[in-house]
Design a protein around this motif. Structure first.
Motif, PDB file in Angstrom:
ATOM      1  N   ASP A 207       0.828  -1.216   0.000  1.00  0.00           N
ATOM      2  CA  ASP A 207       0.000   0.000   0.000  1.00  0.00           C
ATOM      3  C   ASP A 207       0.859   1.261   0.000  1.00  0.00           C
ATOM      4  O   ASP A 207       0.584   2.232  -0.727  1.00  0.00           O
ATOM      5  N   ASN A 208       1.862   1.259   0.843  1.00  0.00           N
ATOM      6  CA  ASN A 208       2.748   2.413   0.957  1.00  0.00           C
ATOM      7  C   ASN A 208       3.466   2.689  -0.361  1.00  0.00           C
ATOM      8  O   ASN A 208       3.582   3.838  -0.799  1.00  0.00           O
ATOM      9  N   TYR A 209       3.922   1.629  -1.009  1.00  0.00           N
ATOM     10  CA  TYR A 209       4.633   1.779  -2.284  1.00  0.00           C
ATOM     11  C   TYR A 209       3.717   2.341  -3.371  1.00  0.00           C
ATOM     12  O   TYR A 209       4.153   3.101  -4.243  1.00  0.00           O
ATOM     13  N   LEU A 210       2.434   1.975  -3.313  1.00  0.00           N
ATOM     14  CA  LEU A 210       1.522   2.271  -4.415  1.00  0.00           C
ATOM     15  C   LEU A 210       0.677   3.525  -4.226  1.00  0.00           C
ATOM     16  O   LEU A 210      -0.296   3.718  -4.948  1.00  0.00           O
ATOM     17  N   ASP A 211       1.031   4.397  -3.299  1.00  0.00           N
ATOM     18  CA  ASP A 211       0.129   5.527  -3.036  1.00  0.00           C
ATOM     19  C   ASP A 211       0.346   6.727  -3.949  1.00  0.00           C
ATOM     20  O   ASP A 211      -0.083   7.839  -3.660  1.00  0.00           O
ATOM     21  N   GLY A 212       1.018   6.503  -5.076  1.00  0.00           N
ATOM     22  CA  GLY A 212       1.125   7.558  -6.073  1.00  0.00           C
ATOM     23  C   GLY A 212       1.974   8.739  -5.652  1.00  0.00           C
ATOM     24  O   GLY A 212       1.756   9.869  -6.104  1.00  0.00           O
TER      25      GLY A 212
END
Length: 402
Positions: A207-212
């Motif tokens: 989630d952290n990696y993918l938060d744009g």
């Protein structure tokens, strides 16, 4: 009343548009039943980046890894072909290879000495005379599909258990290979590995990696000086997503806190492949991140660093400083991920909303995860119902049918 697995999974609706969607519920981040379902349907059902080609340079070279509880062994056989096996002896389930890597001429279990050749065929069974109905040819190591992309080795553990056709690696990764040809990752060379253990569910890290880039300005001040946040973009396709950003030139007045001097090229690309593979790509360099679950609230993250042997990235000091920047970013991510895991256990939190502008990739991840888990939960339910119907037809109480 306790919820069934399917009821837990149906708490998330993957059919809502992003503007109306909510995140997966907090119980998905610590529930043991969800964790067990992910091991079976998510990690065993997808291609897993498990190692590197340079570890398999010649016949007999091998490495081992565990993926969500599945011990895996990859070896180059005497004909030069890559083979992937369940690293479990067919006699009493001890590991056939207990070292992380090495070179062998055969695979010999240290427990009772059962021996396999490099193609996984059972060759030696000490003191096993007189065993009835035992066919050595049927007792080879369970095999897995194995393939490569660039310097990376991938394995799909599902086929050994289910004997079903697998999606090809090229189809699974698309469009990642096609859209990164200009970066020539096949010319990059492995330099170093670093590993971290986090007190959080593996999905918190993803989630952290993918938060744009949503958290970059607040959590990563050094990285914030590198990226042109106003032009940060996210795209999703198939089992992948990519976040991209133009790079800013180094700030001469603030070089000591800016990562720009050790990030080559004009663009940064942050690719993700469902469920747990991430790769940060710049011109002449990249690092891969693989996150593996160690339990509902613990995970292991493996970073491998690659650099070109020509140009600025070939310089030893450049590489050292680049990996130091990555380490600092990782420490910042660990702190926030572990903080989030604690918050997810709070009675006051269940779900959150997505930023339409920034969190498309995180929403895409949650939808893919929900579809994979729902398929598994429905299979479990259908199997249970079929057994109950069979028990009823036999006139026996459930559970007494043999």
């Amino acid at each position: 009343m306790a919820l069934s697995l399917l009821e837990k999974i149906e708490l998330f609706d993957p059919n809502l548009p992003l503007a109306q969607a909510r995140t997966i519920p907090s119980l998905w981040y610590f529930d043991p039943e969800i964790h067990a379902a992910e091991r079976t349907s998510v990690f065993a059902g997808t291609w897993q980046q498990i190692g590197r080609l340079d570890q398999l340079a010649e016949p007999g070279s091998f490495f081992t890894e565990d993926v969500a509880g599945e011990p895996i062994l990859v070896v180059r056989d005497q004909q030069g072909t890559l083979q992937a096996f369940s690293n479990v002896c067919r006699h009493r389930a001890a590991r056939v290879a207990h070292e992380p890597a090495g070179k062998v001429s055969r695979l010999r279990c240290r427990y009772h000495g059962w021996t396999y050749d490099l193609a996984g065929r059972l060759r030696g069974t000490p003191e096993f005379e007189g065993v009835a109905d035992f066919c050595r040819e049927d007792q080879g190591l369970a095999t897995f599909p194995v393939d490569t992309w660039g310097p990376l080795v991938w394995v799909r553990p599902e086929a050994a258990a289910r004997a079903v056709p697998s999606t090809s690696l090229s189809d699974f990764l698309a469009p990642l290979p096609q859209k990164t040809t200009a970066l020539a990752i096949e010319k990059l060379h492995f330099v170093q590995r670093r590993e971290y253990t986090l007190a959080c569910n593996w999905k918190v890290f993803v989630d952290n990696y993918l938060d744009g880039g949503y958290h970059v300005n607040t959590i990563h001040p050094g990285l914030a000086g590198v990226l042109d946040y106003s032009r940060y973009r996210t795209e999703t396709s198939g089992s992948t997503s990519v976040q991209s950003s133009p790079m800013r030139a180094p700030d001469a007045a603030n070089d000591d806190t800016s990562a720009a001097s050790v990030r080559a090229g004009d663009m940064a690309y942050y690719w993700w492949v469902f469920p747990n593979f991430m790769v940060n790509m710049y011109q002449g360099m990249m690092d891969t991140n693989v996150v593996l679950p160690l339990g509902p609230d613990r995970c292991r993250v493996i970073f491998d660093f690659y650099f070109a042997t020509e140009g600025p990235t070939a310089n030893a000091q450049f590489r050292k400083e680049s990996m130091a920047v990555s380490h600092q970013i990782q420490l910042e991510d660990i702190a926030i991920c572990e903080d989030v895991q604690k918050g997810l256990a709070s009675r006051s939190f269940n779900t959150g909303r997505f930023s339409v502008r920034r969190e498309l990739a995180g929403y895409h991840f949650h939808c893919l995860l929900a579809h994979a888990l729902r398929e598994r939960a429905r299979a479990v339910r259908d199997d249970r119902d079929a057994r109950a119907a069979a028990d009823h037809a036999d006139g026996k109480p459930p559970g007494e049918r043999t």
